[in-house]
Design a protein around this motif. Sequence first.
Motif, PDB file in Angstrom:
ATOM      1  N   ILE A 425       0.821  -1.221   0.000  1.00 37.40           N
ATOM      2  CA  ILE A 425       0.000   0.000   0.000  1.00 37.40           C
ATOM      3  C   ILE A 425       0.850   1.264   0.000  1.00 37.40           C
ATOM      4  O   ILE A 425       0.320   2.372   0.012  1.00 37.40           O
ATOM      5  CB  ILE A 425      -0.953   0.029   1.215  1.00 37.40           C
ATOM      6  N   CYS A 426       2.166   1.108  -0.020  1.00 36.40           N
ATOM      7  CA  CYS A 426       3.045   2.281  -0.017  1.00 36.40           C
ATOM      8  C   CYS A 426       2.958   3.002  -1.357  1.00 36.40           C
ATOM      9  O   CYS A 426       2.884   2.378  -2.423  1.00 36.40           O
ATOM     10  CB  CYS A 426       4.482   1.855   0.272  1.00 36.40           C
ATOM     11  N   ASP A 427       2.965   4.334  -1.318  1.00 31.20           N
ATOM     12  CA  ASP A 427       2.983   5.141  -2.539  1.00 31.20           C
ATOM     13  C   ASP A 427       3.682   6.460  -2.239  1.00 31.20           C
ATOM     14  O   ASP A 427       4.277   6.646  -1.169  1.00 31.20           O
ATOM     15  CB  ASP A 427       1.562   5.348  -3.084  1.00 31.20           C
ATOM     16  N   PHE A 428       3.626   7.407  -3.161  1.00 35.16           N
ATOM     17  CA  PHE A 428       4.317   8.678  -2.984  1.00 35.16           C
ATOM     18  C   PHE A 428       3.763   9.481  -1.807  1.00 35.16           C
ATOM     19  O   PHE A 428       4.475  10.287  -1.215  1.00 35.16           O
ATOM     20  CB  PHE A 428       4.213   9.522  -4.268  1.00 35.16           C
ATOM     21  N   GLN A 429       2.501   9.257  -1.457  1.00 31.64           N
ATOM     22  CA  GLN A 429       1.879  10.056  -0.403  1.00 31.64           C
ATOM     23  C   GLN A 429       2.265   9.591   0.994  1.00 31.64           C
ATOM     24  O   GLN A 429       2.424  10.405   1.899  1.00 31.64           O
ATOM     25  CB  GLN A 429       0.362  10.032  -0.565  1.00 31.64           C
ATOM     26  N   ASN A 430       2.405   8.285   1.186  1.00 31.96           N
ATOM     27  CA  ASN A 430       2.650   7.784   2.540  1.00 31.96           C
ATOM     28  C   ASN A 430       4.018   7.134   2.707  1.00 31.96           C
ATOM     29  O   ASN A 430       4.269   6.474   3.716  1.00 31.96           O
ATOM     30  CB  ASN A 430       1.558   6.785   2.951  1.00 31.96           C
ATOM     31  N   VAL A 431       4.903   7.299   1.737  1.00 32.80           N
ATOM     32  CA  VAL A 431       6.180   6.595   1.795  1.00 32.80           C
ATOM     33  C   VAL A 431       6.997   7.022   3.011  1.00 32.80           C
ATOM     34  O   VAL A 431       7.631   6.180   3.668  1.00 32.80           O
ATOM     35  CB  VAL A 431       6.970   6.804   0.480  1.00 32.80           C
ATOM     36  N   GLU A 432       6.995   8.323   3.349  1.00 39.76           N
ATOM     37  CA  GLU A 432       7.814   8.775   4.469  1.00 39.76           C
ATOM     38  C   GLU A 432       7.282   8.234   5.795  1.00 39.76           C
ATOM     39  O   GLU A 432       8.050   7.834   6.676  1.00 39.76           O
ATOM     40  CB  GLU A 432       7.870  10.301   4.478  1.00 39.76           C
ATOM     41  N   LYS A 456      13.594  -4.815   1.259  1.00 35.76           N
ATOM     42  CA  LYS A 456      12.272  -4.325   0.860  1.00 35.76           C
ATOM     43  C   LYS A 456      12.118  -2.840   1.160  1.00 35.76           C
ATOM     44  O   LYS A 456      11.515  -2.100   0.373  1.00 35.76           O
ATOM     45  CB  LYS A 456      11.181  -5.129   1.575  1.00 35.76           C
ATOM     46  N   ILE A 457      12.659  -2.391   2.299  1.00 30.65           N
ATOM     47  CA  ILE A 457      12.580  -0.956   2.609  1.00 30.65           C
ATOM     48  C   ILE A 457      13.328  -0.162   1.548  1.00 30.65           C
ATOM     49  O   ILE A 457      12.852   0.881   1.084  1.00 30.65           O
ATOM     50  CB  ILE A 457      13.159  -0.675   4.008  1.00 30.65           C
ATOM     51  N   TYR A 458      14.494  -0.647   1.161  1.00 27.61           N
ATOM     52  CA  TYR A 458      15.271   0.087   0.152  1.00 27.61           C
ATOM     53  C   TYR A 458      14.512   0.170  -1.172  1.00 27.61           C
ATOM     54  O   TYR A 458      14.546   1.190  -1.862  1.00 27.61           O
ATOM     55  CB  TYR A 458      16.627  -0.578  -0.061  1.00 27.61           C
ATOM     56  N   LYS A 459      13.810  -0.888  -1.519  1.00 27.93           N
ATOM     57  CA  LYS A 459      13.050  -0.861  -2.769  1.00 27.93           C
ATOM     58  C   LYS A 459      11.954   0.202  -2.718  1.00 27.93           C
ATOM     59  O   LYS A 459      11.687   0.872  -3.726  1.00 27.93           O
ATOM     60  CB  LYS A 459      12.447  -2.242  -3.039  1.00 27.93           C
ATOM     61  N   PHE A 464       9.837   5.268  -4.525  1.00 27.09           N
ATOM     62  CA  PHE A 464       8.922   6.365  -4.212  1.00 27.09           C
ATOM     63  C   PHE A 464       9.613   7.619  -3.667  1.00 27.09           C
ATOM     64  O   PHE A 464       8.929   8.509  -3.164  1.00 27.09           O
ATOM     65  CB  PHE A 464       7.863   5.896  -3.203  1.00 27.09           C
ATOM     66  N   SER A 465      10.926   7.701  -3.734  1.00 26.63           N
ATOM     67  CA  SER A 465      11.610   8.899  -3.254  1.00 26.63           C
ATOM     68  C   SER A 465      11.123  10.120  -4.029  1.00 26.63           C
ATOM     69  O   SER A 465      11.032  10.101  -5.253  1.00 26.63           O
ATOM     70  CB  SER A 465      13.122   8.753  -3.434  1.00 26.63           C
ATOM     71  N   LYS A 466      10.865  11.203  -3.269  1.00 28.00           N
ATOM     72  CA  LYS A 466      10.442  12.441  -3.911  1.00 28.00           C
ATOM     73  C   LYS A 466      11.626  13.338  -4.232  1.00 28.00           C
ATOM     74  O   LYS A 466      11.510  14.252  -5.056  1.00 28.00           O
ATOM     75  CB  LYS A 466       9.465  13.187  -2.999  1.00 28.00           C
ATOM     76  N   ASN A 467      12.749  13.142  -3.540  1.00 29.78           N
ATOM     77  CA  ASN A 467      13.941  13.917  -3.837  1.00 29.78           C
ATOM     78  C   ASN A 467      15.167  13.091  -3.494  1.00 29.78           C
ATOM     79  O   ASN A 467      15.102  12.137  -2.709  1.00 29.78           O
ATOM     80  CB  ASN A 467      13.951  15.254  -3.099  1.00 29.78           C
ATOM     81  N   LEU A 468      16.266  13.451  -4.082  1.00 31.37           N
ATOM     82  CA  LEU A 468      17.495  12.687  -3.920  1.00 31.37           C
ATOM     83  C   LEU A 468      18.087  12.842  -2.527  1.00 31.37           C
ATOM     84  O   LEU A 468      18.794  11.957  -2.050  1.00 31.37           O
ATOM     85  CB  LEU A 468      18.509  13.113  -4.981  1.00 31.37           C
ATOM     86  N   THR A 469      17.821  13.968  -1.871  1.00 33.07           N
ATOM     87  CA  THR A 469      18.324  14.165  -0.516  1.00 33.07           C
ATOM     88  C   THR A 469      17.729  13.124   0.423  1.00 33.07           C
ATOM     89  O   THR A 469      18.442  12.478   1.204  1.00 33.07           O
ATOM     90  CB  THR A 469      17.963  15.578  -0.020  1.00 33.07           C
ATOM     91  N   TRP A 470      16.419  12.962   0.363  1.00 31.11           N
ATOM     92  CA  TRP A 470      15.759  11.975   1.218  1.00 31.11           C
ATOM     93  C   TRP A 470      16.225  10.566   0.875  1.00 31.11           C
ATOM     94  O   TRP A 470      16.394   9.724   1.749  1.00 31.11           O
ATOM     95  CB  TRP A 470      14.248  12.099   1.060  1.00 31.11           C
ATOM     96  N   TYR A 471      16.438  10.318  -0.393  1.00 33.09           N
ATOM     97  CA  TYR A 471      16.945   8.999  -0.815  1.00 33.09           C
ATOM     98  C   TYR A 471      18.288   8.706  -0.155  1.00 33.09           C
ATOM     99  O   TYR A 471      18.505   7.615   0.384  1.00 33.09           O
ATOM    100  CB  TYR A 471      17.067   8.959  -2.335  1.00 33.09           C
ATOM    101  N   VAL A 472      19.207   9.674  -0.191  1.00 34.23           N
ATOM    102  CA  VAL A 472      20.539   9.452   0.358  1.00 34.23           C
ATOM    103  C   VAL A 472      20.476   9.245   1.865  1.00 34.23           C
ATOM    104  O   VAL A 472      21.030   8.278   2.401  1.00 34.23           O
ATOM    105  CB  VAL A 472      21.464  10.630  -0.002  1.00 34.23           C
TER     106      VAL A 472
END
Length: 977
Positions: A425-432, A456-459, A464-472
């Motif tokens: 159920i994860c998507d761009f809205q609730n990923v964080e 699985k968390i990394y996937k 669904f990362s919205k920006n590269l900063t949060w990804y890193v």
Amino acid sequence: MRAPMKGLTQFIADLRNSKAQEEEERRINTELVNVQNQFLQPNLNGYQRKKYVCKLIYIYVLGYRISFGLLEAIQLMSSKVYSEKEIGYLALSLFLNEDHEMMMLTINSIKSDLEVDDYEFNCLALKLIAVIGNETFSTILSEPVFQLLRSPTTPPFVKKKASLALLRLIKVNPAILDKYQASWLPRILALMDQEDQNIGFSLSVVSLVTYIARRNPDSVKACIPIIIKKLNNLVIEKDCPEKYVYNGIPDPWLTVKLLNLIEDFILIPNSKSGYSSLSISTIDVQNLSSLRSVVAKAIENGRKPAINQQALNARSAILFSAVSLATRLDPSPEAIDGAIAALSQLLSSKQTNTRYLALNSLVKIAGGSSTSVDHPITVARDNLSKTDYLNIHNSIKNHTQTILQLLKDRDISVRMKSLDTLFLICDFQNVELIVSNLLVYLDVSDYLNRSKISSKIYKLVEKFSKNLTWYVTTTIKIISIAGIYSNPEIWQSFVKVIVNSINNSLKSFACKSLVRHLRADNPNEIMIKIGGFLLGEYCHLLVDSTTTKDSQFSPWNQYVLLYDRYFVGGLQARYIILSAFLKFFKKFPELRTPISKFYRHELTSINTEIQQRSVEYIKLTSRNDGFQLLNTVVDEMPEFPLDNPKEKKSFILNRLEKDGGVTIGYEENLLDVEDAVTTNNILSPTPGTDFSNPFSDSDDDFDFDDNNLLDNQKETEKFSVILSPNWEIGYYKVLRTHNNIFFENSLIQILVKIDTSELKSAKKITMLFVFINKSPADISSFITNVKMMKTVNPPVVLKNVSLPNNAIPKNGRTKLELEANIRDVYDILDLPILEVNFLSGGFTSLKLRIPIPLINSLIATSLSEDHFEMRWKQLVDAGNPLLGKSTAINQNHLSGVFQSFENIRKFLLKTGWGECLTDDTRELKFAGIIHTSNAGNFGTLIKINKNDSGSVQLTVRSTNDQVPGIIHDTLTNILCF
């Protein structure tokens, strides 16, 4: 009534009274010897035989191996006495399996017991068929079993066993269903419509119909009105015999099976159209209305309080099936919300099983369902549109907080199932929200599960990362928490993203984040590896005009940080840091003295690899060439090749570095790229590009590609190689036989043997080069080197398995062994070059093209002539001229050995082609599959026709537009050289 078998009773008592395992084994071995001797007696009666077989059964049940007694058991099953026959059948059901060589000896007795007018004997035979029935049983016994099932005089308890036995026979041999379908199916479906049936018989018939429906749904779709009628009687009318009411719920077992059967009809695609076998539009209004009422009533009943735990379990089982069907039967938002709300209530149940099953139903609904017969069937299309799936997703997402609470459940199975639900159920809205909770759970999870959970968390982060900063920052947190238990693919993928990025600000931010984590107490091994690698590559990006000596990012402090972590990391981390210091040596002149001292100190390391690296690095840093060689060796890391060669960038970089609107989050804009080649034209979308879909596959937004430029440079280099004279003679000799003289002159002879036996299993080809000294003196300074014609995404990769000796005595020999991995399609100009240099009276240098063309990756496949012509026609009808190439070869141009048409045939067979036999003696047909590890496999067909003029017409066709020309040219050169 016969008295109990005293010998058997005493034997069991002796075993139970055994005080040690050895005593029990001695008693069993003694008894086995006694039983074996008794079986040899000529006057053994049925009672005695039954007693001794019972002892064997008891010994077998205790876990001991039985190697005799089968013939005695077969004799018992032929007895006319029920007690003896029963023991015989019991023994055979334990001792035999469907592949046992003595199965054939039982068929006549089983068939006789099926046809006799004795229902007890019928049941014994049916039970054995249901346990060990095989394909032979299916061929011979299926008709007698069906006759018992259909006979109106057969009692229900026998029909139940007949139904299950027939199900077993159909499973082991589905062909009988096709053979008897016309006569069997109408009668089997009629059994479902009988009133006042025995519950066991009803369940067994539904199981039989369910299996048939999964194989051929259209054949039994006529029973849908019957199913709906039964469901209506059970759920709404509550019309059920009193003996089948369970805690106030009418026949819950049959209700669940019928609901699942309806769902199977919806999920299984029609074999011809590919669409669902059952859809709302194909059910008449009355039955559809009745079915919807049944499902709604079942969901309503499931939300009512239960009188006891048994009633709750039964209602929950019906609820799970009804909800799963409801989302497909009536995918309106209201219906979906109601169904999922009913399931969400069960998430707070006190019963672990109920919570687990509720989560399992949510996973099934959210992820889509697949059903299986003997293998999974992927549903291509069903009643649900994309909007329907979105409604389901959003409805489940409303219960995210409840599911997150289950991460703290005391039962591990519930926790893991809640993880599966969250991932779906994860998507761009609730990923964080989801990832932050999953990181908390990861920190307290069992170490055995951390690799799977972290992966699985990394996937989710990557997708669904919205920006590269949060990804890193999030990826570094995953690695920091999971530590050595994290999946290696996480840090490897992370490093690839950073290295392949065109954004120096991103690289700098990643390095600064790693520095902060490395300064923490006891950083894990993985963190040290990543820090060592990325700081070695991009340490200079952390230093600017404002950086002071005391700054944590100054060159000296970076060096000290890695120096400290060097002695707490493992060997792999130390190797990486040693290489990182070499890059520090190039980039920071002020660090050259301490780095040189460090390398000299490591010359005394107990690890030979560290010693070797230290020696090599000291040599590199102490050369008097103005560090030219050093600068070449420690040049910046090129981009990693992608898993999919058709993509220009990894998924996350392609999404976030291309879309300029969602990547702010650091003190600077990570998309303000400083590299000169990356202009605003690169980052801005082309007019008309739709960015509403973040998963767009478009790769046309870039006008400049460094990789393509580098590839073009390499392409121009490969034509400048000058090969040794007469190299092609041995090259084509090896291609003809895979074992021949590759090169020969007055000084040296080179033999080659090519082994393709592991091509299909391990995707590799082994090549053995044998170098024989023919000169009148010893050969010295013997060096071999493999030069790749393409260094970026090479189509073929060679690995050294063993290297030759540096000296070859007179008349002596040495060997070079290579392993080749063919990754993509390539022509002869892309073949690697073998460079051989040695001294023998003077310096000799040989450059030879390694004989591993694309044709070596071929594996034979057998096709009938009709199948061959059908495939050939498909390739012709495709309308792509590049899928085939044809040329007439003049007979005068053919090599002497290939003047014979038969020799051409033998050559193709020997080199891996599969022959398609044909009656035309003037035509050859061959088929094979080109295997590559990255680009995939490509079917290839060949036709060779002998014309009246003596010329040979060679035609090659393939499913890849590059393969025909390459294979055609290779074969032509072999035949004509």
